[in-house]
Design a protein around this motif. Sequence first.
Motif, PDB file in Angstrom:
ATOM      1  N   ASP A 149       0.822  -1.212   0.000  1.00 52.64           N
ATOM      2  CA  ASP A 149       0.000   0.000   0.000  1.00 52.64           C
ATOM      3  C   ASP A 149       0.857   1.263   0.000  1.00 52.64           C
ATOM      4  O   ASP A 149       0.578   2.211  -0.733  1.00 52.64           O
ATOM      5  N   ASP A 202       2.207   5.493  -2.704  1.00 52.44           N
ATOM      6  CA  ASP A 202       2.521   6.887  -2.375  1.00 52.44           C
ATOM      7  C   ASP A 202       4.024   7.153  -2.362  1.00 52.44           C
ATOM      8  O   ASP A 202       4.479   8.214  -2.789  1.00 52.44           O
ATOM      9  N   ARG A 256      -5.327   0.618  -0.239  1.00 52.78           N
ATOM     10  CA  ARG A 256      -4.722   1.635  -1.115  1.00 52.78           C
ATOM     11  C   ARG A 256      -4.302   1.021  -2.455  1.00 52.78           C
ATOM     12  O   ARG A 256      -4.511   1.614  -3.504  1.00 52.78           O
TER      13      ARG A 256
END
Length: 284
Positions: free
Chosen positions: A65, A69, A243
Motif C-alpha cells: 500500500d 505513495d 490503497r
Amino acid sequence: MKILVTGYNGQLGYDVVKVGQRQGLEMIGSTSRELDITDRLRVQDFMNEIKPDAIIHCAAYTAVDNAEDDKEKSWDVNVKGTKNLAEAAKSIKSKFMYISTDYVYDGKGTIPYKETDKPNPSGYYGLTKYEGEKVVQSLFENFFIVRISWVFGINGNNFIKTMLRLAETREELNVVADQYGSPTYTLDLSKLLIEMVQSEKYGIYHASNEGFCSWADFATEIFRLAEKRVSVSPITTAQYPTRAIRPKNSRMSKQKLVENGFKSLPSWQDALNRYLEELHNEVK
C-alpha cells in the motif's frame, strides 16, 4: 559454495541463510545496514570484497500500500537496487537469483498463471518487481527469477501471526474470501531455492506450497490447527478496500519446477501445521 543473501532481516532471507548453513554452505546474509543496495559504488565494492559464487536477492520494498505513495523509494529499492546488484554480480561472474512475486500479474484470470504468461501488474509494487525482472533478463543470459506468494516465516510479521494476535481478543473476524493463492512457508521455499541456485537449471519459476485457498480459508485453518475459537466471516475485496489493488487470482502453475526435476513443496496445510509448531517451540 559461497552464497550472498540480501534481505537477511526478512522472513525469506533469514530462512535461506539458516537452511544453507545447516547444509554446510558458506552463507552471508546482508541487511540494508551492511549493504545499501541503492548505492551502486558500495554494492560493487561489497561484491569485489565478498566475491560470492551466487546471490539470492530477497531484499525488496514490500509495503504494497505504501508503494502507491512512496513511489521513489519503491523504485529505488526494487529496480535500481536490483540493477546495482545484478551488474555487480555480472562483473564477478556470480550466479544471480531474483525473488519476484505473484503481484506481477493483475489477478484477473481464473486459472493458475503459467511461467510464460506475460505479467501485467495493477499496482506500483508489482510494477517495480516486474521492472526488476526485466533488468535481470537484460543483463544475464542465464538467471533465476522465482515468483513467490503469500509467504510466512519465523522472522518478521505475516498473516498467521496477525490472525493469532487478533484471536486473543476477538471471537469473530471478517476475512477476504475472493482472493485466492498459495500460502508459502519460507523454510520449505528456502530448501528449494538453495537447491536451485546450485544447479544450472536457469529460467523463470513459480514456487509455493501446493494447493490453493482464499484468505478466509487460510484463517479458518489457522484457527482450527491452533485450537482458537474464532468464527471467520467471509467478505469480498470490495468490502475491505486497500490503497493498492490486490490480485484476486494469485494462483500460479509450478509446471517449470516439475519439468526441471525439482520436488514439489508440501501442501500449504502441512506447511502451516509445521510452522505453528515452530512458533510454539520458539515461545517456549
